[in-house]
Motif scaffolding. Sequence first.
Motif, short mmCIF file in Angstrom:
data_model
loop_
_atom_site.label_atom_id
_atom_site.label_comp_id
_atom_site.label_asym_id
_atom_site.label_seq_id
_atom_site.Cartn_x
_atom_site.Cartn_y
_atom_site.Cartn_z
N GLN A 1 0.86 -1.18 0.00
CA GLN A 1 0.00 0.00 0.00
C GLN A 1 0.90 1.23 0.00
N TRP A 2 0.62 2.17 -0.92
CA TRP A 2 1.38 3.41 -1.00
C TRP A 2 0.85 4.36 0.06
N LEU A 3 1.74 4.99 0.84
CA LEU A 3 1.31 5.86 1.93
C LEU A 3 1.67 7.32 1.70
N GLY A 4 2.32 7.65 0.62
CA GLY A 4 2.64 9.04 0.31
C GLY A 4 4.12 9.33 0.32
N PRO A 5 4.47 10.55 -0.10
CA PRO A 5 5.87 10.92 -0.14
C PRO A 5 6.47 11.07 1.26
#
Length: 89
Positions: free
Chosen positions: A18-22
């Motif tokens: 899951q991508w959580l942001g920069p």
Amino acid sequence: MKIMTCPMNGPRNISEFQWLGPAHDAAEATDENLITRLFHTPNPMGVLREWWRHTPSSTVFIAERDLITDEILRTYLKGSDADKPQTNS
């Protein structure tokens, strides 16, 4: 099939993540620039440090991804030796 390497569990299918942001430096985390960071995030081309989570193990880590080629360059845990800035020596 796209593969990402979890620092704790090794290479896995990208569907497990899951991508959580920069990822931002702690110096950027101020109240004054919170609105800018949340709503006016630039879309740079090149390498971006991002937070990711391996969902089966809930391992949260940083991945460096080239936004032009979508290649995952490296992954590491926050606070590990890999998290230190790289020097060209």
